[in-house]
Design an enzyme around this catalytic site. Structure first.
Site, PDB file in Angstrom:
ATOM      1  N   SER A 149      -9.803   1.875   2.773  1.00 13.06           N
ATOM      2  CA  SER A 149      -8.945   2.629   1.877  1.00 13.06           C
ATOM      3  C   SER A 149      -7.928   1.777   1.124  1.00 13.06           C
ATOM      4  O   SER A 149      -7.330   2.232   0.149  1.00 13.06           O
ATOM      5  CB  SER A 149      -8.200   3.707   2.672  1.00 13.06           C
ATOM      6  OG  SER A 149      -7.331   3.102   3.633  1.00 13.06           O
ATOM      7  N   SER A 189     -10.050  -0.501   7.010  1.00 15.67           N
ATOM      8  CA  SER A 189      -9.465  -0.331   5.678  1.00 15.67           C
ATOM      9  C   SER A 189      -8.726  -1.537   5.137  1.00 15.67           C
ATOM     10  O   SER A 189      -8.300  -1.532   3.983  1.00 15.67           O
ATOM     11  CB  SER A 189      -8.522   0.883   5.669  1.00 15.67           C
ATOM     12  OG  SER A 189      -9.258   2.078   5.768  1.00 15.67           O
ATOM     13  N   LYS A 209       0.842  -1.196   0.000  1.00 16.79           N
ATOM     14  CA  LYS A 209       0.000   0.000   0.000  1.00 16.79           C
ATOM     15  C   LYS A 209       0.876   1.245   0.000  1.00 16.79           C
ATOM     16  O   LYS A 209       1.863   1.316   0.740  1.00 16.79           O
ATOM     17  CB  LYS A 209      -0.918  -0.014   1.223  1.00 16.79           C
ATOM     18  CG  LYS A 209      -1.957   1.109   1.260  1.00 16.79           C
ATOM     19  CD  LYS A 209      -2.875   0.956   2.463  1.00 16.79           C
ATOM     20  CE  LYS A 209      -3.941   2.034   2.522  1.00 16.79           C
ATOM     21  NZ  LYS A 209      -4.841   1.870   3.698  1.00 16.79           N
TER      22      LYS A 209
END
Length: 503
Positions: free
Chosen positions: A149, A173, A74
């Site tokens: 997210s 997330s 990420k």
């Protein structure tokens, strides 16, 4: 193919690390123009990592636990020499001079870096639609969001572009996109995994964790990234148990709490409720005892979160002022103040840089947090939210006196369509209704696929355990996964691979 199986093939010289890496890079080339899971693909770095693994194998050296495993990261985790943008214009050109602890541990364990994945800007969102570089798409249906997210990290695993990935979880997330994309997503206990090198959103809530195609693979990755870190004062010093060995322990006799309030939650889809209750019955068939449990303040978590998280975000993001680093308004038009009339002062540069560098959702949360912390309101909002947070934690403490693990849906619905909540932030926030409480209490939680809706979109089961009880959590999730075999009956999907990456 799981990580353990891959390691066995590698050790038996049935396949090379470079071959697996090339397969992943080819898959990215074939599907990522649609999925858009990656912001940057580090192909040459990946090949170099793989070649080192193959050279070590050829030399007869013992292979580390993640040798040759292609991983995606990420893009809010710092990677030395590789851009870390947080999907924001504010950090579009930021190249960290240091490596985050978790990624450093991955590389030491032999993992291969395929690239950095897309996310909601500064991890603020539930759909990956707030990314400054365009949204990621759900591999099961490109018209649907992958969640957020950490949507890019979830989509990359679901689309077969990597064997595992890392995300961060502040209010769901990792687990919510895992549910939407039909993969496993684990949020460890707060402090179990170092946050050093993670770009901060809400420091008392953020936690790094893995995405994978199986619970066993999640255990493999957690084994590597967990543990004390002197660079992170919030990282726990407790010894790291053998998560992989825990998977084989029996689950008969475990008491599983069905959280009553979750099944009465606003907006819970009938198909989701039915699939999760069917999963509970499967656990019962494995010898677990189902217990009705009440956590009265469970559904208050979302209101509490949207005071505490924006408050912490407003403090953490204050450093982005357009001066020390990051995006600076007017710089392209002649340097400091060049695009602001030439005589702009520091306050004007900062205001303009933040207005242009941050997207709407980030600005909204900064404003909410600044208001909640302002004189005259801090007691009514922030202090009150912290008091409710304590009550949420006490509800969990009482529940775990009578049960071993709690069971809920991961999200009230399956993946929604792009734009469905664009003009309704509150509806978007409700996607995290059932995941936020675990963050409020700092508890470990996992999402595992448990079925599909009528449109063929995955449904996620959430399991929550007590502090540092990841072994118990992983054990129960693993036994459910291997007995239910949900993915054996998955509907056809154009993008989701139907065969292992390596025969």
């Amino acid at each position: 193919m799981g990580i353990a199986e891959w390691r066995g093939q590698l050790e038996r010289r049935e396949v090379s690390a470079l071959e697996l890496t090339e397969r992943c890079l080819a898959r990215i080339e074939a599907v990522d123009h649609t999925v858009h899971a990656f912001l940057e693909v580090t192909a040459e770095r990946a090949r170099a990592d793989a070649v080192r693994t193959d050279a070590a194998r050829a030399a007869g050296e013992p292979l580390p636990p993640l040798a040759g495993v292609p991983m995606a990261i990420k893009d809010n985790l710092c990677t030395r020499g590789i851009r870390t943008t947080c999907s924001s214009r504010m950090l579009e050109s930021f190249v960290p001079p240091y490596e985050s602890t978790v990624t450093e541990r991955l590389w030491q364990a032999g993992a291969v870096l395929l690239g950095k994945t897309n996310l909601d800007e500064f991890a603020m969102g539930s759909s990956t639609e707030t990314s400054a570089f365009g949204p990621s798409r759900n591999p099961w249906d490109p018209a649907a969001v992958p969640g957020g997210s950490s949507g890019g990290s979830a989509a990359a695993v679901a689309a077969g572009e990597c064997l595992g990935s890392l995300g961060s979880d502040t209010g769901g997330s990792i687990r919510q996109p895992a549910s939407f994309c039909g993969v496993v997503g684990l949020k460890p206990t707060y402090g179990r995994v170092s946050r050093w090198g993670l770009v901060a959103f809400a420091s008392s809530l953020d936690q790094v964790g893995p995405f994978s195609l199986s619970v066993a693979d999640a255990a493999e990755i957690l084994q590597v990234i967990a543990g004390a870190d002197p660079r992170d004062s919030t990282c726990l010093k407790a010894p790291v148990p053998d998560y992989r060995a825990a998977l084989q322990q029996p689950v008969a006799g475990l008491r599983v709490g069905i959280v009553r309030e979750c099944f009465e939650a606003e907006g819970l889809a009938a198909e989701v409720k039915a699939a999760v209750m069917a999963a509970a019955e499967q656990l019962q068939a494995l010898g677990c005892e189902l217990v009705d449990v009440s956590c009265p303040r469970f559904n208050d978590g979302i209101a509490t979160y949207y005071v505490i998280a924006p408050s912490e975000a407003s403090a953490n993001l204050a450093r982005y002022d357009g001066v020390k680093y990051g995006f600076r308004a007017g710089l392209d038009e002649g340097g400091i103040g060049g695009g602001l009339g030439g005589g702009a002062n520091l306050a004007e540069i900062t205001a303009r840089s933040r207005a242009e560098g941050f997207g709407d959702e980030v600005q909204r949360r900064i404003l909410i947090g600044t208001y909640a912390l302002s004189a005259g309101y801090v007691d009514a909002y922030y202090r009150k939210a912290q008091q409710v947070r304590t009550l949420i934690r006490r509800d969990f403490d009482r529940a775990f006196q009578s049960v071993d693990v709690l069971l809920t849906p991961t999200s009230p619905t399956t993946a929604f369509r792009f734009g469905a909540h664009s003009n309704d932030p509150l509806a978007m926030y409700l996607a995290d209704l059932l995941t936020i409480p675990a963050n409020m209490a700092g508890l470990p939680a996992i999402s595992v696929p448990c079925g599909f809706d009528a449109q063929g979109l995955p449904i996620g089961l959430q399991l929550i355990a007590g502090v540092l009880e990841e072994p118990k959590l992983l054990r129960l999730a693993h036994h459910y996964e291997t007995s239910a075999r949900v993915m054996d009956n998955r509907p056809a999907a154009d993008l989701v691979p139907s065969a292992p990456l390596v025969p």
